[in-house]
Design an enzyme around this catalytic site. Structure first.
Site, PDB file in Angstrom:
ATOM      1  N   TYR A 150       0.854  -1.200   0.000  1.00 37.75           N
ATOM      2  CA  TYR A 150       0.000   0.000   0.000  1.00 37.75           C
ATOM      3  C   TYR A 150       0.890   1.252   0.000  1.00 37.75           C
ATOM      4  O   TYR A 150       0.533   2.304  -0.521  1.00 37.75           O
ATOM      5  CB  TYR A 150      -0.945  -0.039   1.207  1.00 37.75           C
ATOM      6  CG  TYR A 150      -2.143   0.875   1.069  1.00 37.75           C
ATOM      7  CD1 TYR A 150      -3.049   0.708   0.027  1.00 37.75           C
ATOM      8  CD2 TYR A 150      -2.373   1.901   1.972  1.00 37.75           C
ATOM      9  CE1 TYR A 150      -4.155   1.543  -0.104  1.00 37.75           C
ATOM     10  CE2 TYR A 150      -3.466   2.748   1.858  1.00 37.75           C
ATOM     11  CZ  TYR A 150      -4.352   2.548   0.813  1.00 37.75           C
ATOM     12  OH  TYR A 150      -5.430   3.381   0.689  1.00 37.75           O
ATOM     13  N   LYS A 194      -2.741   8.496   3.170  1.00 41.68           N
ATOM     14  CA  LYS A 194      -3.903   8.362   4.056  1.00 41.68           C
ATOM     15  C   LYS A 194      -3.567   8.877   5.464  1.00 41.68           C
ATOM     16  O   LYS A 194      -4.447   9.398   6.157  1.00 41.68           O
ATOM     17  CB  LYS A 194      -4.369   6.902   4.130  1.00 41.68           C
ATOM     18  CG  LYS A 194      -4.995   6.368   2.841  1.00 41.68           C
ATOM     19  CD  LYS A 194      -6.160   7.195   2.357  1.00 41.68           C
ATOM     20  CE  LYS A 194      -6.948   6.497   1.246  1.00 41.68           C
ATOM     21  NZ  LYS A 194      -7.844   7.435   0.537  1.00 41.68           N
TER      22      LYS A 194
HETATM   23  O1  0WD Z   1     -10.398  -1.109  -0.986  1.00 43.62           O
HETATM   24  C1  0WD Z   1     -10.783  -0.008  -1.354  1.00 43.62           C
HETATM   25  N1  0WD Z   1     -11.329   0.155  -2.547  1.00 43.62           N
HETATM   26  C2  0WD Z   1     -10.666   1.146  -0.416  1.00 43.62           C
HETATM   27  C3  0WD Z   1     -10.720   2.437  -0.905  1.00 43.62           C
HETATM   28  C4  0WD Z   1     -10.466   0.870   1.023  1.00 43.62           C
HETATM   29  C5  0WD Z   1     -10.395   2.052   1.851  1.00 43.62           C
HETATM   30  C6  0WD Z   1     -10.440   3.310   1.308  1.00 43.62           C
HETATM   31  N2  0WD Z   1     -10.588   3.483  -0.049  1.00 43.62           N
HETATM   32  C7  0WD Z   1     -10.639   4.855  -0.565  1.00 43.62           C
HETATM   33  C8  0WD Z   1      -9.712   5.174  -1.731  1.00 43.62           C
HETATM   34  O2  0WD Z   1      -8.374   5.360  -1.315  1.00 43.62           O
HETATM   35  C9  0WD Z   1     -10.349   6.459  -2.216  1.00 43.62           C
HETATM   36  O3  0WD Z   1      -9.995   7.534  -1.360  1.00 43.62           O
HETATM   37  O4  0WD Z   1     -11.916   5.123  -1.061  1.00 43.62           O
HETATM   38  C10 0WD Z   1     -11.838   6.155  -2.032  1.00 43.62           C
HETATM   39  C11 0WD Z   1     -12.566   5.721  -3.274  1.00 43.62           C
HETATM   40  O5  0WD Z   1     -11.863   4.693  -3.904  1.00 43.62           O
HETATM   41  P1  0WD Z   1     -12.521   3.518  -4.777  1.00 43.62           P
HETATM   42  O6  0WD Z   1     -13.985   3.668  -4.810  1.00 43.62           O
HETATM   43  O7  0WD Z   1     -11.906   2.268  -4.313  1.00 43.62           O
HETATM   44  O8  0WD Z   1     -11.883   3.751  -6.216  1.00 43.62           O
HETATM   45  P2  0WD Z   1     -12.405   4.361  -7.594  1.00 43.62           P
HETATM   46  O9  0WD Z   1     -13.715   3.808  -8.003  1.00 43.62           O
HETATM   47  O10 0WD Z   1     -11.253   4.184  -8.577  1.00 43.62           O
HETATM   48  O11 0WD Z   1     -12.576   5.904  -7.255  1.00 43.62           O
HETATM   49  C12 0WD Z   1     -11.517   6.779  -7.011  1.00 43.62           C
HETATM   50  C13 0WD Z   1     -11.748   7.957  -7.898  1.00 43.62           C
HETATM   51  C14 0WD Z   1     -11.195   7.985  -9.294  1.00 43.62           C
HETATM   52  O12 0WD Z   1     -11.403   6.954 -10.022  1.00 43.62           O
HETATM   53  P3  0WD Z   1     -10.369   6.495 -11.244  1.00 43.62           P
HETATM   54  O13 0WD Z   1     -10.608   5.024 -11.209  1.00 43.62           O
HETATM   55  O14 0WD Z   1     -10.891   7.196 -12.428  1.00 43.62           O
HETATM   56  O15 0WD Z   1      -8.954   6.892 -10.846  1.00 43.62           O
HETATM   57  O16 0WD Z   1     -11.100   9.133  -7.474  1.00 43.62           O
HETATM   58  C15 0WD Z   1     -11.357  10.077  -8.485  1.00 43.62           C
HETATM   59  C16 0WD Z   1     -11.766   9.331  -9.717  1.00 43.62           C
HETATM   60  O17 0WD Z   1     -13.146   9.408  -9.868  1.00 43.62           O
HETATM   61  N3  0WD Z   1     -10.197  10.855  -8.818  1.00 43.62           N
HETATM   62  C17 0WD Z   1     -10.256  12.163  -9.068  1.00 43.62           C
HETATM   63  N4  0WD Z   1     -11.299  13.028  -9.053  1.00 43.62           N
HETATM   64  C18 0WD Z   1     -11.043  14.313  -9.369  1.00 43.62           C
HETATM   65  N5  0WD Z   1      -9.817  14.748  -9.659  1.00 43.62           N
HETATM   66  C19 0WD Z   1      -8.956  12.556  -9.367  1.00 43.62           C
HETATM   67  C20 0WD Z   1      -8.747  13.908  -9.679  1.00 43.62           C
HETATM   68  N6  0WD Z   1      -7.527  14.391  -9.991  1.00 43.62           N
HETATM   69  N7  0WD Z   1      -8.135  11.465  -9.313  1.00 43.62           N
HETATM   70  C21 0WD Z   1      -8.907  10.436  -8.966  1.00 43.62           C
END
Ligand code: 0WD
Length: 262
Positions: free
Chosen positions: A155, A162
């Site tokens: 990670y 984080k």
């Molecule tokens: O296991 C997991 N999935 C966990 C996620 C466990 C614990 C926490 N998290 C956190 C992540 O670190 C993140 O902060 O939850 C949050 C959401 O993550 P997610 O739902 O797992 O991932 P995803 O569906 O990829 O959403 C993150 C999104 C981006 O998606 P993509 O796949 O296109 O990178 O963050 C957004 C984007 O929609 N994002 C941005 N939005 C605006 N400006 C930018 C940016 N520059 N970069 C990423």
């Protein structure tokens, strides 16, 4: 009566139907909130607009959180279309794939700066841009992970980001407390999404949590969405500066044993 009747929420981080933010949006709608979204760029515009409509409507605005201009534009758009906000959900992270495995000491200066900018500073940037749009008594929440405070192999700089994000949550809670604005983090267990699958060995993390967490299972975006409703609602009126785990209890384990199947 929904717990979020009359509230307007801005949800960031909806990229596709598997995003944690999508689960949060679904739960917010189910509890009566009006929801607005951002999308990072034209590449995901159609997908986010389609999802917004499917989930129950709401505007989606272009906003790459690495741009101060985009953040200022977002605030203007929200003010025009919704007047004010009661809830802000930060569900954004980005780390170069090569930094999600291998040695932390090999992280490049660029990779470190990018991870911290998008995954942590963006909460400051969003809050600063929206501070005059947020109502007194509003609720801000950010998604975090156990890797902030404990070693989770691979990670790496995501965990370091984080740690910064969780500290930012506490400092913002102090800044905004005088207006009754609460700031919290939800620490979710691993969930298979586009982002998490970039972490080397992610599938193994899911197996480990499912096998050893007190609840003997992994968590879902719906689990996170339900907790987000609580944090967005007046039910959590005195909860701020907190990191709330939604991880089936995994964070509390101090030793792992073979557990009999329930
Ligand atoms: O296991 C997991 N999935 C966990 C996620 C466990 C614990 C926490 N998290 C956190 C992540 O670190 C993140 O902060 O939850 C949050 C959401 O993550 P997610 O739902 O797992 O991932 P995803 O569906 O990829 O959403 C993150 C999104 C981006 O998606 P993509 O796949 O296109 O990178 O963050 C957004 C984007 O929609 N994002 C941005 N939005 C605006 N400006 C930018 C940016 N520059 N970069 C990423």
């Amino acid at each position: 009566m929904g717990l979020l009747d009359g509230k307007t929420a801005l949800i960031t981080g909806v990229a596709n139907r598997w995003s944690i933010a999508t689960g949060i949006a679904r739960a917010f709608h189910a509890h009566g909130a009006r929801v607005a979204y951002i999308y990072q760029g034209e590449r995901v515009r159609d997908e986010v607009e389609k999802l917004a409509a499917e989930l129950g409507g709401g505007k989606a605005y272009p906003c790459d959180v690495s741009s101060d201009k985009a953040l200022a534009e977002l605030a203007k758009n929200i003010k025009n279309d919704y007047e004010s906000l009661d809830v802000l959900v930060h569900s954004i992270a980005f780390v170069k794939k090569e930094d999600l495995g291998g040695k932390v000491f090999a992280t490049s200066r660029d990779g470190f700066a990018l991870a911290l900018d998008i995954s942590a500073y963006s909460l400051i940037g969003l809050t600063n841009a929206l501070v005059n749009v947020l109502n007194d008594g509003a609720s801000i929440m950010a998604l975090t992970y156990l890797g902030a405070t404990a070693i989770v192999p691979n990670y790496n700089v995501a965990g370091i980001s984080k740690a910064a994000l969780e500290a930012i949550v506490r400092y913002l809670a102090f800044d905004l407390g005088e207006r009754g604005i609460r700031v919290n983090a939800i620490s979710a267990g691993p969930i298979s999404t586009a982002s998490s699958r970039q972490v080397a060995g992610f599938k193994g993390m899911l197996d480990k949590v499912g096998a050893s967490a007190p609840l003997h299972r992994n968590v879902t975006p719906e689990d996170v969405g339900n907790t987000a409703v609580y944090l967005a609602s007046d039910l959590s009126s005195a909860v701020t500066a907190d990191v709330h785990f939604v991880d089936a209890g995994y964070h509390a384990m101090g030793m792992f044993t073979e557990m009999p199947k329930a």
